[in-house]
Design a protein around this motif. Structure first.
Motif, PDB file in Angstrom:
ATOM      1  N   PRO A 100      59.308  15.400  41.486  1.00  0.00           N
ATOM      2  CA  PRO A 100      60.297  15.887  40.518  1.00  0.00           C
ATOM      3  C   PRO A 100      61.608  16.261  41.188  1.00  0.00           C
ATOM      4  CG  PRO A 100      58.593  17.534  40.898  1.00  0.00           C
ATOM      5  CD  PRO A 100      58.135  16.290  41.587  1.00  0.00           C
ATOM      6  N   ALA A 101      62.692  16.066  40.461  1.00  0.00           N
ATOM      7  CA  ALA A 101      64.020  16.416  40.971  1.00  0.00           C
ATOM      8  C   ALA A 101      64.236  17.923  40.835  1.00  0.00           C
ATOM      9  CB  ALA A 101      65.089  15.659  40.191  1.00  0.00           C
ATOM     10  N   PRO A 102      64.664  18.594  41.902  1.00  0.00           N
ATOM     11  CA  PRO A 102      64.902  20.044  41.814  1.00  0.00           C
ATOM     12  C   PRO A 102      66.189  20.352  41.058  1.00  0.00           C
ATOM     13  CG  PRO A 102      65.421  19.245  44.021  1.00  0.00           C
ATOM     14  CD  PRO A 102      64.874  18.072  43.264  1.00  0.00           C
ATOM     15  N   VAL A 103      66.087  21.176  40.021  1.00  0.00           N
ATOM     16  CA  VAL A 103      67.234  21.615  39.230  1.00  0.00           C
ATOM     17  C   VAL A 103      67.249  23.147  39.247  1.00  0.00           C
ATOM     18  CG1 VAL A 103      68.291  21.661  36.941  1.00  0.00           C
ATOM     19  CG2 VAL A 103      67.196  19.570  37.760  1.00  0.00           C
ATOM     20  N   TRP A 104      68.369  23.714  39.668  1.00  0.00           N
ATOM     21  CA  TRP A 104      68.508  25.170  39.737  1.00  0.00           C
ATOM     22  C   TRP A 104      69.520  25.616  38.693  1.00  0.00           C
ATOM     23  CZ3 TRP A 104      67.200  28.668  44.207  1.00  0.00           C
ATOM     24  CH2 TRP A 104      66.123  28.150  44.943  1.00  0.00           C
ATOM     25  N   ILE A 105      69.086  26.519  37.811  1.00  0.00           N
ATOM     26  CA  ILE A 105      69.937  27.095  36.778  1.00  0.00           C
ATOM     27  C   ILE A 105      70.261  28.524  37.171  1.00  0.00           C
ATOM     28  CG2 ILE A 105      70.204  27.556  34.317  1.00  0.00           C
ATOM     29  CD1 ILE A 105      69.799  24.585  35.065  1.00  0.00           C
ATOM     30  N   TRP A 106      71.546  28.815  37.340  1.00  0.00           N
ATOM     31  CA  TRP A 106      71.995  30.144  37.783  1.00  0.00           C
ATOM     32  C   TRP A 106      72.526  30.905  36.577  1.00  0.00           C
ATOM     33  CZ3 TRP A 106      71.355  31.263  43.015  1.00  0.00           C
ATOM     34  CH2 TRP A 106      71.024  30.173  43.831  1.00  0.00           C
ATOM     35  N   GLY A 107      71.717  31.836  36.065  1.00  0.00           N
ATOM     36  CA  GLY A 107      72.103  32.629  34.916  1.00  0.00           C
ATOM     37  C   GLY A 107      71.132  32.494  33.767  1.00  0.00           C
ATOM     38  N   ALA A 108      70.679  33.637  33.227  1.00  0.00           N
ATOM     39  CA  ALA A 108      69.685  33.645  32.154  1.00  0.00           C
ATOM     40  C   ALA A 108      70.257  34.246  30.875  1.00  0.00           C
ATOM     41  CB  ALA A 108      68.445  34.424  32.597  1.00  0.00           C
ATOM     42  N   GLY A 109      71.564  34.051  30.659  1.00  0.00           N
ATOM     43  CA  GLY A 109      72.168  34.476  29.405  1.00  0.00           C
ATOM     44  C   GLY A 109      71.864  33.491  28.285  1.00  0.00           C
ATOM     45  N   HIS A 110      72.617  33.581  27.198  1.00  0.00           N
ATOM     46  CA  HIS A 110      72.329  32.748  26.026  1.00  0.00           C
ATOM     47  C   HIS A 110      72.389  31.254  26.355  1.00  0.00           C
ATOM     48  CE1 HIS A 110      72.057  36.148  23.406  1.00  0.00           C
ATOM     49  NE2 HIS A 110      73.317  36.518  23.594  1.00  0.00           N
ATOM     50  N   VAL A 111      73.411  30.850  27.102  1.00  0.00           N
ATOM     51  CA  VAL A 111      73.546  29.429  27.419  1.00  0.00           C
ATOM     52  C   VAL A 111      72.480  29.005  28.429  1.00  0.00           C
ATOM     53  CG1 VAL A 111      75.079  27.631  28.301  1.00  0.00           C
ATOM     54  CG2 VAL A 111      76.013  29.487  26.911  1.00  0.00           C
ATOM     55  N   GLY A 112      72.223  29.860  29.413  1.00  0.00           N
ATOM     56  CA  GLY A 112      71.177  29.542  30.379  1.00  0.00           C
ATOM     57  C   GLY A 112      69.824  29.369  29.718  1.00  0.00           C
ATOM     58  N   ARG A 113      69.505  30.248  28.760  1.00  0.00           N
ATOM     59  CA  ARG A 113      68.226  30.134  28.054  1.00  0.00           C
ATOM     60  C   ARG A 113      68.162  28.857  27.222  1.00  0.00           C
ATOM     61  NH1 ARG A 113      66.212  36.207  26.443  1.00  0.00           N
ATOM     62  NH2 ARG A 113      66.999  37.248  28.311  1.00  0.00           N
ATOM     63  N   ALA A 114      69.262  28.527  26.562  1.00  0.00           N
ATOM     64  CA  ALA A 114      69.288  27.298  25.766  1.00  0.00           C
ATOM     65  C   ALA A 114      69.155  26.075  26.658  1.00  0.00           C
ATOM     66  CB  ALA A 114      70.580  27.226  24.958  1.00  0.00           C
TER      67      ALA A 114
END
Length: 323
Positions: A153-167
């Motif tokens: 699998p390709a590693p994807v890092w999401i920085w931030g768990a606000g409304h947009v991060g959750r979506a």
């Protein structure tokens, strides 16, 4: 069920040659389905084909093959008469010895069990897998064992768990072939339930967490703080990355670009970070932003040839302005 090449390579690196026993065909009531497997080395094993007498004897045969240097074997077993098991079905097993140099390449592992010629049906399955990305189910077809090979699998890092991060995380988890790491400054920043397959990483010093990201990771930066966003971008430029995007306006990016250059990063590297991100045509609702950003990630992953999202491709990039 798939042929997990990467995991098999790890077992070989740790233990030397191994024998993988796979369920090639079933009829009636059986402990496991076609494609279930157990991998055996002299001192241990990994996986299961259902336990009981069938697995015990299959493992013994595998260890004998390792001692004798045999590469392949197959046998059909009637579970009741041959093994004394309560299941009333029949199982055909395939034993194969693997070394570091004999692991298959590509997306599909097709091989004859006993020198069977490739029939039209087998060729059609191979062509669909090669030309259309149509992964076959594990099956024994006209004397050929066919299995899809797991893609790392390709590693994807999401920085931030606000409304947009959750979506965005909710959108990406519906896609195959991604290993998602979700980072924010503390456990309270995340929702109560983390989606399956997502690794949540609370990091009080969030910029320091860039040191743990693989250099082939794809990043989207969207924290609650411009200062944190800039620090993360600085960390990613130092660490290295496959692709990176930053939520924000053209004004925000101009400010960041100048500051990152003053921190010692060349513009050629800084400009690998996309800002704004997404597709402004879709609007500014968090789900709409997530949709556009997810499309960016899919294109980045496909271009890099990572994961299970398909071949390298091209696409028109349209960005979202916003803070």
């Amino acid at each position: 069920m798939t042929f997990d090449r990467a995991h098999l390579a790890t077992l070989i690196a740790d233990h030397g040659p191994v024998v993988r026993v796979v369920v090639a065909q079933v009829a009636g009531s059986t402990p496991r389905e076609v494609g279930a497997s157990v991998t055996v080395w002299p001192e241990g094993q990994d996986g299961t084909i259902g336990g009981g007498t069938l697995e015990y004897k299959a493992v013994a045969t595998a260890r004998a093959m390792l001692t004798q240097g045999r590469d392949i074997a197959t046998r059909t077993v009637a579970l009741g008469p041959d093994m004394g098991q309560c299941c009333g079905g029949r199982v055909r097993l395939l034993w194969e010895r693997f070394t570091e140099t004999s692991l298959p390449e590509g997306d599909t592992f097709c091989r004859p069990i006993a020198g069977a010629p490739a029939t039209l049906k087998v060729q059609q399955i191979q062509n669909r897998a090669r030309n259309q990305g149509d992964a076959p189910s594990p099956a024994l077809v006209d004397g050929w064992m066919i299995e899809p090979i797991t893609t790392t699998p390709a590693p994807v890092w999401i920085w931030g768990a606000g409304h947009v991060g959750r979506a965005l995380v909710a959108t990406l988890t519906a896609l195959p072939g991604l290993a998602i790491t979700w980072v924010d400054t503390g456990p309270d920043r995340f929702p109560g339930t983390i989606p399956e397959g997502v690794t949540a990483l609370p990091a009080p010093n969030i910029a320091e967490a860039t040191r743990f990201a693989p250099t082939n990771a794809h990043h989207i930066v969207m924290t609650y703080s411009h200062a944190l966003d800039q620090a993360i971008c600085d960390g990613l430029l130092t660490r290295g990355f496959a692709s990176a995007g930053l939520i924000g306006s053209d004004t925000k990016w101009a400010r960041f670009r100048k500051r990152l250059q003053q921190s010692g990063h060349p513009f050629a590297e800084i400009d690998r970070i996309r800002c704004p991100i997404g597709d402004k045509v879709l609007g500014k609702h968090p789900a709409a932003i997530a949709l556009g950003v997810a499309a960016d990630i899919v294109r980045d992953v496909a271009r890099a040839g990572d994961g299970a999202l398909g071949d390298k491709g091209t696409g028109n990039d349209r960005r979202l302005s916003g803070d």
